[in-house]
Design an enzyme around this catalytic site. Structure first.
Site, PDB file in Angstrom:
ATOM      1  CE1 TYR A   1       3.141   8.397  -9.544  1.00 29.00           C
ATOM      2  CE2 TYR A   1       4.477   7.188  -8.191  1.00 29.00           C
ATOM      3  CZ  TYR A   1       3.437   7.108  -8.842  1.00 29.00           C
ATOM      4  OH  TYR A   1       2.710   5.910  -8.765  1.00 29.00           O
ATOM      5  CD  GLU A  20      -0.522   7.601  -9.451  1.00 22.70           C
ATOM      6  OE1 GLU A  20       0.198   6.807  -9.857  1.00 22.70           O
ATOM      7  OE2 GLU A  20      -1.491   8.106  -9.938  1.00 22.70           O
TER       8      GLU A  20
END
Ligand code: GDP
Ligand code: MN
Length: 398
Positions: A109, A197
């Site tokens: 992530y 993101e």
């Protein structure tokens, strides 16, 4: 404004980040772009909607052949998707991205956002990326690394190398990771983004790949980011007519799924209003927040937006006049009502600056479907009672 996945990936690609090859499907005609053997490794068919959590709700499909990809894309186009992140609302899938499938060795992530406490951007990294990152952040927050980004010096590669080691990235992929993370940081800073993101940031046999991406444009920087402004304007065109009008006016408009149209001044008051309405068993259809410094034109436009929403059973005006003058609200209401007459009852709770003048203006106008209160709870009760009524005038229940 949050961009769609394919728009976000295009920006990442411009800054050198590897993303899967893909074709965008906007209508049945585009399906012919999915040629046989287009992606030998397989296909990922993805709903392009501005909400996350698609993978858990049927918005991401992995298939082997072009034929299957075509069928999946055809089924998705125009259908509705509700995810755990869409707030109970179904969103229509207007376009579908068909991407080449990668084999994934591990899902990490990566995100960059503004840390307001520190007054600088921060890169968030985790070894546990993928669809359960929210759960990781909640139950195991130490699994999220935080790297502050110095606005002048950027993110030094030794910091990224240290992070790569604590993320347990295999030695042979560390340099690849460092360059991707630096490219992402360069994109965030150069384009003055609000959010970037990448989840999952996949480690694959071909290297690190951004398999999914979400970029938020910072609206306050649009005036000096002409390339961002272009994307922003293009996305505005795909908004609904009411949202478009609100944007053009400069008032904030949040559509929801209930039946009470709300006009308030201030985000905090909007939240409190929503809680009170929900506490009385009803749901707002929307919020128009005119803020503190709205001018007459903005106020009138806000009422026009409210009055033209066909789903409403009632309108609730909740104004705490500190800076905003209640009499201007009353005048704007009348002006809007002249242009497009109010079709449902309106309940107003007006308090503060020039409230007496506002009451006079409204009582002189003698509108029969308006009630005015000082007390918030009484007003909410009144509007919720109206909204709860079954209005089956004219036709009997089947
Ligand atoms: P989201 O659920 O809306 O965040 O959608 P994502 O694009 O992140 O996809 C959800 C999940 O689908 C990912 O976490 C992956 O596990 C899987 N996925 C997406 N693309 C690929 C791919 O190319 N190959 C494989 N094997 N899985 C993929
Ligand atoms: Mn994702």
């Amino acid at each position: 404004m949050n961009l769609l996945e394919h728009q976000s990936k295009a920006l990442l690609r411009d800054f050198g980040v590897m993303t899967p090859r893909s074709v965008l499907i906007k209508n049945a005609h585009d399906l012919s772009k999915i040629k046989a053997h287009l992606f030998p490794s397989g296909y990922v068919v993805k709903a392009q909607v501005a909400t996350g959590g698609r993978g858990k709700s049927g918005g991401v499909k992995l298939v082997d052949t072009a034929q299957e990809a075509k069928e999946a894309a055809r089924a998705m186009l125009g259908s509705k998707l509700t995810t755990y992140q869409s707030g109970g609302n179904a969103v229509t899938i207007e376009s579908v991205l068909v991407a080449e499938k990668f084999d994934i060795d591990h899902e990490y992530y990566l995100a960059i956002l503004l840390n307001r406490r520190q007054g600088q951007p921060t890169m968030l990294l985790s070894r546990f990326g993928g669809m359960d990152i929210e759960e990781v952040a909640q139950k195991n927050p130490q699994a999220l690394l935080e790297l502050p980004i110095d606005p002048w010096r950027g993110l030094p590669s030794f910091k990224l190398r240290q992070s790569a080691i604590s993320l347990e990235i295999p030695g042979s992929w560390i340099e690849n990771f460092i360059s991707l993370a630096s490219q992402a940081a360069a994109l965030y800073q150069t384009r003055e983004l609000g959010l970037l993101e990448i989840n999952p940031l996949a480690q694959t046999p071909q290297g690190f790949v951004a398999l999914d991406a979400k970029i938020g444009l910072e609206e306050n920087a649009l005036f000096r980011q002409s390339a961002n402004k272009k994307i922003y304007d293009k996305n505005l065109n795909s908004l609904g007519p009411l949202e478009k009008k609100a944007r053009a006016l400069g008032v904030s408009y949040v559509p929801m799924s209930g039946q009470i149209g709300c006009l308030v001044n201030g985000a905090g008051l909007a939240m409190a209003t929503m809680d009170l309405i929900a506490g009385h068993g009803q749901q707002p259809a929307n919020f128009l927040d005119v803020g503190g410094g709205a001018n007459p034109e903005q106020l009138q436009g806000a009422f026009e937006i409210l009055f033209s929403d066909k789903r409403l059973k009632a309108v609730f005006v909740n104004i705490f006049g500190g800076i905003l003058r209640c009499d201007l609200i009353a005048q704007a209401l009348l002006a809007a009502n002249k242009k497009s007459p109010l079709a449902v009852p309106l309940v107003a709770r007006l308090l503060g600056n020039r409230v007496e003048e506002a009451r006079h203006i409204l009582s002189r106008a003698k509108l029969n479907n308006i009630e005015i209160f000082n007390d918030l709870t009484t007003a909410v009760r009144a509007v919720c009672r109206i909204s709860a009524q079954d209005n089956h005038h004219g036709h009997s229940r089947q």
